[in-house]
Design an enzyme around this catalytic site. Structure first.
Site, mmCIF file in Angstrom:
data_model
loop_
_atom_site.group_PDB
_atom_site.id
_atom_site.type_symbol
_atom_site.label_atom_id
_atom_site.label_comp_id
_atom_site.label_asym_id
_atom_site.label_seq_id
_atom_site.Cartn_x
_atom_site.Cartn_y
_atom_site.Cartn_z
ATOM 1 N N ASP A 288 116.462 57.179 11.809
ATOM 2 C CA ASP A 288 116.880 55.873 12.286
ATOM 3 C C ASP A 288 118.413 55.894 12.342
ATOM 4 O O ASP A 288 119.063 56.769 11.758
ATOM 5 C CB ASP A 288 116.358 54.743 11.382
ATOM 6 C CG ASP A 288 116.338 53.402 12.124
ATOM 7 O OD1 ASP A 288 117.074 53.258 13.128
ATOM 8 O OD2 ASP A 288 115.600 52.488 11.702
HETATM 9 C C1 BGC Z 1 116.452 50.231 14.251
HETATM 10 C C2 BGC Z 1 115.618 51.167 15.100
HETATM 11 C C3 BGC Z 1 116.259 51.316 16.442
HETATM 12 C C4 BGC Z 1 117.681 51.837 16.266
HETATM 13 C C5 BGC Z 1 118.419 52.040 17.562
HETATM 14 C C6 BGC Z 1 117.914 50.627 14.210
HETATM 15 O O1 BGC Z 1 118.682 49.592 13.672
HETATM 16 O O2 BGC Z 1 115.941 50.196 12.936
HETATM 17 O O3 BGC Z 1 114.313 50.665 15.215
HETATM 18 O O4 BGC Z 1 115.504 52.190 17.239
HETATM 19 O O5 BGC Z 1 118.403 50.886 15.496
HETATM 20 O O6 BGC Z 1 118.756 50.840 18.145
#
Ligand code: BGC
Length: 742
Positions: A288
């Protein structure tokens, strides 16, 4: 040279130059002309994705390998950070290796539709929330859902979706429940797996997230989840196991939180032991955004790619660690292999996306269809619904911007609304914490269904004025909302902004009050006895108002059933207060709690949702699996085939309207399992004309019948008697039979 020769030469040149500017100057790398592949044996489609990946890895330099295992930075997510020239404005970007014909990867957020449409004035269909769509219990609908996302990303020239949230609803106040698929691991896993298959069907890479136990947003980067392995495998991990087996996703995104002391993105047990060995996952583990915390530990413990990449663990430090021998070259090769084989498997090398125009009409129709299957009728006293001609002479519509639109979920799942926020139009994309309404107007759709009625609107801010409007109308429909988003949880199950008081006042003014809920997860309803109708609409997507009107006016018979339990209030939950919430001001900063803390899930273990309520003898407000219809169904004749482990029963439509019943089968394991709850083991949507009966034969899901044996590290089928029940919901299972396992 003659004039004509000169002219032809000039024109040819300008055509070539002009073409180069248009085609190569502005398109992302993977949409550009294919390189000469004749000297690239890995372009042979007859080889398997793994063979092809091996051939590429063999050709790669160390720098090229390192280039593939990290992204290029926050880019478009954090202006003014630089956006890589060849990227296509997604949340993350991996630079490709042009000399080897390997395109870059645009990792595009797309939980409920593609994010970031506003960049470059693109369009994306907002689908109902995945939690809403899970109320259909329909794998075909889930596949359609994913194919809409895949189709639109492909039309943008984007080759990867990073949706696929499958964290079960362990914490009903979790801000991201709307991006997931409910509390039951088999149901959530089946639907999310099919959704990701739909993405993949469009030759777009797929992803499943947030692995694992990212079950609340409060303190999400520091919370350490504690849960014994047996319960873990039978609950949260089971949803991943089922969805990964169905979808064979390109990637799995590891989450921000810790599990038993180690961050998820450097957790040997979660990544190596379970995901890669037990689940036999062949794709790559992507972190993530900002969830990588080390170089050597992460690399050895199973992380394959750091995103978005500027925390600098998997670029220069990883190269150094490989050169120094702390991370074996074979492990780096494995990381790259996993990415490449997933690219070949999805077809993004052989059949890269080509930019076209998104078809918004097809998307809207698909969204409406899914919404019509997702809306759940929770209460219908005196058959107030569907609306009768007499009652609909005058309709009061109250609250939640129902004059202009329907609410959507926030955070990285936010889709940009066409024309901007219907409730507050302004230029640009959607802000992280804004409450964005999409232009699907309940008021206009009700007017269209009821052209001779007086349909009037009050915004609900003035409670007395709303009550007055209700009083002078035959029916009052109150829209209430619960805005939810990534990075923060709801503090309570109550509707925010005094909306309970609004419902109370309206229902006092008019006994024919119907409440329509637009929410991210379960909410409490202290006014439930005072209203005649309750319609659960979730965040319904761009076709939401049309779908709602079709249901309220009876053109579509509601068929959705809850994929989550609705507690009466917080005191019924395993954790009456969201763990870690003490001392944190509620709001978008909830995720950033600094001091690490534990959340001990061993109190409920695998007893998530309905299993918790049943095992503790609590009566919820609405049980898992519950949902009404305008017709009635009768179940009969349950038999069990011990050898095949199938069940057989009959469902009959005893009413006067065609409908679709979601028939459910549960099993309670033999005493040796020491479980005092039942598990969902099978279900089927059964479409029935009035008076029609259908016989249903269903296999019991093998993982609903087994327990996880930690000593043997495997699933175990206990011998003994299994109580099999079937019926319309988890709390209403009139049919009973026994499965015997030797
Ligand atoms: C989220 C993810 C997301 C990523 C990119 C993170 O804050 O938890 O689900 O894909 O950001 O935007």
């Amino acid at each position: 040279m003659s004039f004509w020769q000169q002219f032809k030469r000039f024109s040819a040149l300008s055509i070539v130059v002009g073409f180069a500017v248009v085609s190569f100057g502005s398109l992302p790398a993977h949409a550009q002309a294919k390189p000469d592949t004749s000297k690239m044996p890995w372009m042979n489609k007859a080889l398997s994705p793994d063979e092809r990946a091996d051939l590429v890895v063999h050709e790669m330099t160390l720098d090229e390998k390192i280039q593939m295992v990290h992204g290029t930075g926050w880019g478009v997510l954090r202006p003014p950070d630089p956006v890589p020239a060849k990227s296509n404005f997604a949340a993350g970007y991996m630079e490709g290796i042009e000399r080897l014909g390997i395109p870059g990867i645009d990792l595009a957020d797309s939980a409920v539709g593609a994010r970031m449409a506003a960049y470059q004035s693109r369009y994306a269909t907002l689908l109902p929330s995945t939690l809403g769509a899970a109320s259909s219990w329909d794998p075909d609908s889930a596949f359609l859902y994913g194919s809409v996302i895949g189709r639109e990303l492909r039309a943008w020239g984007t080759n990867m979706s990073i949706g696929g949230g499958v964290n079960i609803t362990r914490e009903p106040r979790n801000g991201r429940n709307f991006e997931y698929a409910g509390e039951d691991p088999i149901l959530a896993g089946t639907l999310t797996g099919n959704l990701e298959k739909g993405v993949f069907s469009q030759h777009v890479m797929s992803d499943i997230k947030h692995y694992a136990l990212n079950d609340q947003e409060t303190g999400r980067t520091v919370v350490n989840a504690l849960l014994d392995k047996k319960a873990l495998r039978e609950s949260d991990m089971l949803a991943f196991e089922v969805s990964i087996a169905i979808a064979e996703p390109s990637a799995v995104m590891c989450s921000y939180n810790l599990y038993e002391g180690d961050h998820a993105c450097e957790n040997d047990y979660l990544l190596n032991e379970v995901l890669k060995k037990d689940f036999k996952f062949k794709g790559w583990v992507v972190s993530d955004w900002g969830a990588t915390h080390s170089t050597v530990k992460s690399a050895l413990n199973g992380l394959d790619q750091e995103m978005p990449g500027d925390e600098n663990y998997f670029n220069a430090p990883l190269k150094k660690a490989v050169e120094g021998g702390q991370v074996p070259t074979a492990r780096l090769d494995d990381m790259v292999h996993r990415i490449l084989r997933s690219m070949f498997a999805a077809g993004v090398v052989d059949d890269p996306p080509v930019r076209t125009v998104v078809d918004p009409f097809r998307g809207r129709d698909n969204a409406q269809h899914i919404a019509e299957e997702s809306i759940v009728l929770l209460k219908n006293s005196d058959h107030i619904l569907p609306l009768k001609a007499s009652a609909s002479n005058s309709i009061a519509i109250i609250g939640s911007h129902a004059d202009v639109g329907v609410l959507s979920g926030g955070g990285s799942a936010q889709v940009d609304a066409p024309g901007g926020n219907a409730a507050d139009p302004k230029a640009g994309g959607s802000g992280w914490t804004e409450h964005i309404y999409f232009p699907s107007s309940p008021l206009k759709n009700f007017q269209a269904h009821s052209p001779h009625a007086s349909v009037r609107y009050a915004n609900g801010a003035d409670v007395a004025a709303a009550a007055q409007l209700a009083k002078s109308s035959a029916v009052a429909i109150v829209f209430v909302n619960q805005p939810m988003q990534e990075g923060m949880d709801a503090v309570t199950l109550s509707l925010p902004d005094n909306q309970d008081a609004l419902v109370e006042a309206v229902s006092k003014a008019n006994p024919n009050t119907i409440v329509v809920i637009e929410n991210g997860g379960p909410v409490s309803m202290p006014w439930i006895q005072q209203v005649k109708g309750v319609v659960e609409m979730w965040y319904p997507g761009i076709g939401g108002a049309q779908a709602l009107a079709n249901i309220l006016f009876g053109d579509v018979n509601p068929s959705g059933k809850l994929p989550v339990t609705f507690a009466k209030d917080e005191s019924q939950l395993p954790h009456p207060v969201v763990p870690g919430l003490e001392g944190v001001p509620p709001g978008p900063n909830q995720e950033h709690k600094v001091a690490p803390f534990d959340v001990n899930y061993n109190s409920e273990g695998a007893r998530v949702g309905y299993k918790w309520f049943e095992s503790t003898n609590k009566q919820p407000l609405f049980p898992f699996g519950f949902g009404l219809s305008y017709t009635t169904y009768v179940y009969s004749g349950l038999t069990v085939d011990d050898a095949k482990r199938t069940v057989h029963f009959t469902v009959r439509n005893t009413g006067k309207q065609e409908g679709t019943e979601i028939a459910q089968v549960y099993v309670a394991l033999p005493a040796a399992a020491k479980e005092n709850y039942k598990r969902l083991a099978a279900w089927q949507r059964v479409k029935l004309a009035p008076g029609e009966s259908k016989e249903v034969t269903l296999p019991l899901h093998p993982l609903s019948l087994t327990v996880f044996n930690t000593d043997q590290n495997g699933w175990q089928l206990l011998s003994g008697e299994y109580n099999v029940t079937a019926g319309p919901s988890s709390s209403d299972t009139p049919l009973k039979a026994t499965l015997h396992v030797q």
